[in-house]
Design an enzyme around this catalytic site. Structure first.
Site, mmCIF file in Angstrom:
data_model
loop_
_atom_site.group_PDB
_atom_site.id
_atom_site.type_symbol
_atom_site.label_atom_id
_atom_site.label_comp_id
_atom_site.label_asym_id
_atom_site.label_seq_id
_atom_site.Cartn_x
_atom_site.Cartn_y
_atom_site.Cartn_z
ATOM 1 N N ARG A 206 0.860 -1.182 0.000
ATOM 2 C CA ARG A 206 0.000 0.000 0.000
ATOM 3 C C ARG A 206 0.897 1.232 0.000
ATOM 4 N NH1 ARG A 206 -3.467 -2.675 -1.608
ATOM 5 N NH2 ARG A 206 -5.581 -2.998 -0.843
ATOM 6 N N GLU B 86 -3.819 7.604 -5.296
ATOM 7 C CA GLU B 86 -4.089 6.868 -6.530
ATOM 8 C C GLU B 86 -5.422 7.331 -7.108
ATOM 9 O OE1 GLU B 86 -3.799 2.647 -5.786
ATOM 10 O OE2 GLU B 86 -1.821 2.842 -4.889
ATOM 11 N N HIS C 153 -1.226 0.222 -10.000
ATOM 12 C CA HIS C 153 -1.808 -0.722 -9.035
ATOM 13 C C HIS C 153 -2.387 -1.954 -9.762
ATOM 14 C CE1 HIS C 153 -3.675 -0.964 -4.735
ATOM 15 N NE2 HIS C 153 -3.455 -2.176 -5.221
HETATM 16 C C1 GLV Z 1 -5.077 -5.020 -4.003
HETATM 17 O O1 GLV Z 1 -4.333 -4.120 -3.752
HETATM 18 C C2 GLV Z 1 -5.745 -5.806 -3.019
HETATM 19 O O2 GLV Z 1 -5.753 -5.433 -1.840
HETATM 20 O O3 GLV Z 1 -6.328 -6.835 -3.404
#
Ligand code: GLV
Ligand code: GLV
Length: 323
Positions: free
Chosen positions: A237, A266, A285
């Site tokens: 994260r 983001e 991401h």
């Molecule tokens: C992606 O970042 C998730 O938490 O699945």
């Protein structure tokens, strides 16, 4: 009458059908206050909530007085106010196992593409710069046999360690809250404190969830401790890292490069200094973003909601204690 649920994500047709076999589904775009207001009646009667990424906080829960279970299409759940869910005995379900191998592939992609400067040199080829045989200004650094430091040895860390150990002959250091015996026996991983890992690793891979303890765990001090040749990777994260400290460390040459799949904000703002640094690979991401895995995550989330509302919380439940 079937129980009512709110869906705030687009699902493949067959999964939407599976959900509709069990529930009356109200599909909404997001969980913004305007949207909730627009569908106030549906939110007021919903016992289930399924989607991803949106904030689920007290303000929303107050509009959902009979909610019993939420199901997120993700492993991370930092966007949920878990204390508020617990206080109301609302279950939270997530998708921890189905994405593990895919996220580990993404991490390895970041390791390889930063070390070998894949994005940068591919762009130079496209720009017509490959006009004679290449010289050192196109070279990268080796990955095989380099020391990999893994911060956060969960399922994903283990899958990364497996790739690194068997595929790339990399010695592995790890730091986590607890010793991980399987990591040590299977991948010869060595447990160490964070400072030792930072000082010794050629690649520092961060795979931590965002919690009060991990927020800004990496700042100026941590980057200073890393080798100037070190490559920093984050696919957990964004807010686990103080991004301005990371930018400064890259600009000042305190570390060699960074491969990032997650950011403090983001989508990453287009004017972020990260985007003008040639030694940064920034991904949108995409940790779990393959067709297969995103399908499997959505299917798991649908099944999780069905299970949770049937009182079956033996797996994928963040807070089973509430039932
Ligand atoms: C992606 O970042 C998730 O938490 O699945
Ligand atoms: C995610 O599933 C993790 O445990 O790392």
């Amino acid at each position: 009458m079937k129980p009512s649920v709110i869906l705030y994500k687009t699902l493949p047709d067959d999964l939407l059908q599976r959900l509709e076999d069990h529930f009356t589904v109200t599909q909404v775009k997001n969980l913004h206050p305007e949207t909730v207001e627009q569908h106030a009646e549906a939110f007021a009667h919903a016992v289930g909530l399924l989607g991803s990424s949106e904030k689920v906080d007290v303000a929303l829960l107050e509009k959902m007085p009979v909610l019993r279970a939420t199901s997120t299409v993700s492993v991370g759940y930092d966007n949920f106010d878990v204390d508020a869910l617990n206080a109301r005995n609302i279950l939270l379900m997530h998708t921890p196992t189905v994405l593990t191998e895919t996220v580990a592939d993404t991490l390895m992609t970041l390791v390889l593409s930063t070390a070998r400067r894949v994005v940068e040199v591919a762009e130079r080829v496209k720009a017509g710069e490959w006009t004679k045989s290449i010289g050192p200004d196109w070279f990268g650094v080796d990955v095989h046999h380099k020391t990999l430091g893994i911060v956060g040895m969960g399922r994903i860390g283990m899958a990364l360690a497996q790739r690194a150990h068997f595929g790339f002959n990399m010695p592995i250091l790890y730091h986590a809250r607890r010793r991980h015996e399987a990591a040590e026996t299977r991948f010869n991983a060595r447990y160490c404190d964070l400072d030792t890992l930072l000082q010794e690793a050629d690649f520092v891979c961060l795979i931590l969830p965002l919690t009060d303890e991990t927020r800004h765990l990496f700042g100026a001090e941590q980057f200073k401790k890393m080798k100037s040749s070190a490559i920093f990777i984050n696919a957990g994260r964004g807010p686990v890292v103080d991004e301005s400290a990371l930018i400064a460390a890259l600009q000042q040459g305190e570390i060699h490069a960074a491969g990032l799949d997650v950011f403090e904000k983001e989508p990453l703002p287009v004017d972020s200094p990260l985007l003008s640094l040639p030694n940064v690979v920034a991904l949108p991401h995409i940790g779990s973003a393959t067709h297969e895995t995103r399908y499997n995550m959505a299917a798991t989330a649908v099944d999780n909601l069905i299970d949770a509302l049937n009182g079956k919380v033996d797996k994928n439940c963040v807070n089973p204690q509430v039932v």
